[in-house]
Every structure is written in structure tokens, then in C-alpha cells.
Write a protein that holds these residues in place. Structure first.
Motif, short mmCIF file in Angstrom:
data_model
loop_
_atom_site.label_atom_id
_atom_site.label_comp_id
_atom_site.label_asym_id
_atom_site.label_seq_id
_atom_site.Cartn_x
_atom_site.Cartn_y
_atom_site.Cartn_z
N ALA A 1 0.95 -1.14 0.07
CA ALA A 1 -0.07 0.14 -0.02
C ALA A 1 0.91 1.48 -0.17
O ALA A 1 0.72 2.01 -0.80
CB ALA A 1 -0.93 -0.01 1.18
N ASP B 1 -1.25 1.55 -3.17
CA ASP B 1 -2.31 2.96 -2.91
C ASP B 1 -1.38 4.14 -3.73
O ASP B 1 -0.50 4.62 -3.14
CB ASP B 1 -2.11 3.32 -1.22
N GLY C 1 -6.84 3.61 -3.71
CA GLY C 1 -6.08 2.48 -3.38
C GLY C 1 -6.34 1.54 -4.72
O GLY C 1 -7.02 1.60 -5.38
#
Ligand SMILES: Cc1ncc(COP(=O)(O)O)c(C=O)c1O
Length: 468
Positions: A268, A295, A307
Motif C-alpha cells: 500500500a 495505494d 487504493g
């Protein structure tokens, strides 16, 4: 003919009113983007003052939106942290870009439905295009695909649902999941939400570099198998939130293959770095993941919420999520059409891919690559400045635009430094705990941060530390 009742029910502005209000909004945003670095990094409002401002019934008769804008300028915009400020180094910053913001306005303005091909065919095509590009950047095979979601939390959940469905046929009895103690809490929460009990999660203590230890992991898997449990999923980090640590992705992929387990990589925060030369080297093995969280609203400079989940075999994502209700029969007539809603939790979805597409087209990939590389360098400058001063200890050297450090021996001092910096308003950082020890942390993913910003931030930290 004009009907008087439509006037009373008018949820609309005249063309002129729209222009006036819209231009005022754009002017405000342009000023914000141009000048944010000249003001404080934002402020945290006092709940006793902030809440009563908004804890009221709305007016029966509407007010002029331009007046309301003035109220927002006074009460709302200054009383948040500016996560896009070049001296916001806390948590994971949100170094948004203006084109992304305008794309949000367009997506919302045309209120584009990005759930199905029928409802938004061009939107689905744009999403497919951007997701496939991200898959290529991560060097996933042609079978890969994915989806834009709200952020890393939802990306982790979505990837884990695909894992649960394809490896366990959604039967969780005895199924075990493995990750390090540096893994983001959203992973645990996602597992909880999708039905795993606490005892089905093995949170393993990380090694001296805050990485998942292959030896501990192999032992845990073997021990669980011996107990008749079903190890099924390894969750690796491609840039932990705490230190930017990258778990040994290739070794984990080998182990996952040997043990016939799913490998989910939580990138992420860090996976976007694969776009840069340095990131590509460091993230070797990412391409072997079964699913990846990445993300764009972090290190790809997009506005919230943006995301993305990528899955090695997109058919698995579809089979985990697709349901064909009667009222969507028109949506499912042509199997060649891409229906985003068949690949995740949301049916009605905003057109998140537009902002990624529009900013990539506007600035070009090279600008993104350079902006990511800048993040690496800024953390290294911070480390250099800290090492040059007495009393500062580096707890985790600069990696993936993150550096962790502390002053002296007291945990309390680190929190006091966070508070003093916040009151000062020049720059903002937050603290974390590394092996039970309080640590300050700078996350330097904003490409608009200057070397002078970093030098002055460290100088102020040093001055405050010595006053304490
Ligand atoms: C490694 C990692 N995973 C997941 C998340 C959760 O992402 P989000 O806040 O976008 O849901 C974060 C957020 O900082 C993160 O750093």
C-alpha cells in the motif's frame, strides 16, 4: 412553462451561480496548491470548540454558497493537518496533485458510475487500462488484473478475499495466515472482517531489520501442519509503515510455492516505488505475488481515496466476488465486458481511475519516476543531518523514504518533540514504537519537499530536544 413548485424543490444553481461558485472553489484550490508551503502544516482543532460549530441542524432556507465558502476557509480548511504540505512527514503523507483534484471534480461532476460496463463503459475501460499498466509496472503476468478501491485497507481485504475463495473455497476451519509484527493493522482488521479468528493469525516477531524471518515462518508453518492446521496464506510487506522495511519477497515466494500457499504483498505504501529504478531493485520478487496492495493516494501522488488491488490471476478475483442478481441481468449479457463491481465489494463506485489516468497523461511517467526517487533521497538527507548532530540515534536507516530515530533515552521526550513540532507549525512528524522503544519517524514521499525543508526540520528538532 415554468412550474412554481420546481422552484421550491430546486436543488440547483443557475449557470451564472455555478460559474461564480465554481471559479471561487478553483481559485481557492489553486492558492492552496501554490502557497501551502508558506503556511503552517495545519492544526488540530480543540474538540470543545470544533464540534459545536457543526453539531447543528441545517437551515430551512439555503444560504449563499460563496458565503459558506468563507466559513469553510475560516473553520474547516485550516483546522486539519495539511497532509500535502511539503513539511508534513507524519504517518504516510498524501502529496496530492492538482490534476488529480480536478479529475475528482470531473468524475463527481459527471457523476460517473464506475460499477459496470453498462453504466460506465468508458470509465471501466480507463480503469482497465490503468490497472493493466500497474500490473505491467509490477511485472505481473498477462493474466493479472485488479481494481481501484478506497485505499490500502480495502485493497488488503479484497486480496485476502480472493485468497480465501481460491485456496479455501471460503471454508476457514483450521486455516492459518502468517505475517510479521510490522504488518499494518488493516491486515488484521481485514482478516477479522472476513471471518478469521485471532488464533488463525500468526503474527511473527520480525528480524533485526524489521523483516519477516523466513526461518521463523517456516517453523511456524511446519508446527501448524503438524497440529493438523491448514497454513494457506503469507502476507508480506513491500514497505512497512513503521520503517519502510521490505520483507524478503523472493524467499517468501519460494516458500509460498513450496507450501502451496497464497502470497499477498501489502505494498500500500511502498509498491508504487517499483516505478523507479531504485524501487525496482529493492522490490525484486514483487512480481511473484498472488495479490498486491498498492495505494496511488500515497506514493503516486493522488488525492484520497485511491487504493488499488492487483491479482495475479484476475479470474480468481472475479470468481470470489461475482454475483448475478436478477436486476443486473442486462449487465451480465456480454461476458467480454469488464464489470468492476464483479471484482470487489462496491457496486456503486466513483471513477477513481480517472485521476490516475489524467495525472499520468499530464505529467508523464518520467515525472512520477523522478518524484518517487526524490522520496528516497530526502530520507537520506534527513539521516545525514541527524547523524551530524550529537544525541540522535538512528533506529532504522533511511529506506523507502522513511527514517526512524530518537533523541536521548526517554520515551517521553519523543512524544514531547512531536507536540513541540506540532505547536511550532513549521514541520510535522509523528512517533511510533520499534521493539517497544519510542521512535520518531520522518516519511518523505512528498516530491515538493526541498533539502532546506529537511535541514531546517532537523535543526528545529535538535533545538527543541536540547531545550527539553
Ligand atoms: C503498509 C500499509 N498498508 C495498509 C495501509 C492502509 O491504507 P489506507 O489507510 O489507505 O486504508 C497503510 C496506510 O498507511 C500502510 O502504510
Amino acid at each position: 412553462m415554468k412550474d412554481a413548485s420546481t422552484d421550491r424543490a430546486r436543488i440547483a444553481l443557475s449557470r451564472e451561480e455555478m460559474r461564480k461558485f465554481g471559479y471561487a472553489v478553483v481559485d481557492l484550490l489553486a492558492e492552496h496548491f501554490a502557497n501551502v508551503q508558506d503556511g503552517p502544516v495545519g492544526a488540530k482543532g480543540d474538540p470543545s470548540k470544533m464540534i459545536p460549530l457543526f453539531d447543528r441542524d441545517p437551515p430551512e432556507i439555503g444560504r449563499d454558497p460563496n458565503e459558506l465558502l468563507a466559513q469553510l476557509e475560516r473553520d474547516v480548511f485550516p483546522n486539519n493537518l495539511h497532509v500535502d504540505h511539503p513539511r508534513f512527514f507524519a504517518f504516510v503523507p498524501g502529496p496530492n496533485n492538482f490534476v488529480s483534484t480536478m479529475a475528482d471534480a470531473l468524475a463527481a461532476g459527471f457523476n460517473i458510475f464506475n460499477g459496470t460496463w453498462l453504466g460506465g463503459s468508458a470509465a471501466a475501460a480507463v480503469e482497465l487500462g490503468v490497472v493493466r499498466w500497474l500490473c505491467r509496472v509490477c511485472r505481473l503476468p498477462k493474466s493479472a488484473g485488479g481494481l481501484f478501491v478506497s485505499g490500502g485497507s480495502m485493497a488488503n481485504l479484497t486480496g485476502l478475499v480472493a485468497a480465501r475463495h481460491s485456496f479455501l473455497q471460503d471454508r476457514l476451519n483450521g486455516a492459518m495466515v502468517y505475517f510479521s509484527d510490522q504488518t499494518h493493522s488493516s491486515v488484521e482488521r481485514a482478516l477479522q472482517v472476513i471471518g478469521f479468528a485471532r488464533e488463525q493469525m500468526r503474527k511473527l516477531s520480525s528480524d533485526e531489520h524489521f523483516r519477516l524471518s523466513i526461518q521463523k515462518l517456516s517453523e511456524a508453518i511446519a508446527s501448524d501442519r503438524a497440529k493438523g492446521l491448514r497454513p494457506f496464506c503469507i502476507i508480506a510487506n513491500a514497505g512497512t509503515t513503521n520503517t519502510g522495511a521490505i520483507d524478503p519477497l523472493n524467499a517468501l515466494a519460494d516458500l509460498a510455492a513450496k507450501e502451496k500457499m497464497w502470497l499477498h504483498v501489502d505494498g500500500a505504501f511502498g509498491a508504487a516505488a517499483v516505478l523507479s529504478e531504485r524501487g525496482k531493485q529493492m522490490l525484486s520478487g514483487l512480481e511473484r505475488a498472488d495479490s498486491i496492495s498498492l495505494d496511488p493516494h500515497k506514493w503516486l501522488f493522488q488525492s484520497f481515496e485511491c487504493g488499488c488491488v492487483l491479482v495475479r490471476d484476475v479470474a480468481l478475483l472475479q470468481s470470489a466476488f461475482q454475483i448475478k442478481p436478477d436486476y443486473l441481468r442486462d449487465v451480465h449479457r456480454n461476458a467480454a465486458e469488464f464489470n468492476p463491481a464483479d471484482h470487489g465489494v462496491q457496486l456503486t463506485r466513483s471513477f477513481r481511475a480517472l485521476k490516475v489516468w489524467l495525472s499520468l497523461q499530464t505529467f508523464g511517467v518520467a515525472a512520477f519516476r523522478n518524484a518517487i526517487t526524490r522520496g528516497f533521497e530526502l530520507a537520506e538527507i534527513a539521516e545525514r543531518e541527524l547523524r551530524a548532530r550529537k544525541g540522535w540515534k538512528i533506529l532504522s536507516p533511511a529506506q523507502m523514504a522513511t527514517v526512524c530515530f530518537r533523541f536521548g533515552d526517554s520515551d517521553g521526550v519523543q512524544s514531547e518533540l512531536v507536540d513541540l513540532m506540532m505547536r511550532d507549525g513549521y514541520a510535522l512528524l509523528t512517533s511510533t514504537e520499534l521493539r517497544g522503544v519510542a521512535s520518531l519517524r520522518l516519511c518523505t514521499v512528498n516530491p515538493r519537499t526541498t533539502e532546506q525543508d529537511i535541514v531546517e526540520t532537523v535543526k528545529r528538532l535538535d533545538q527543541f530536544a536540547r531545550q527539553l
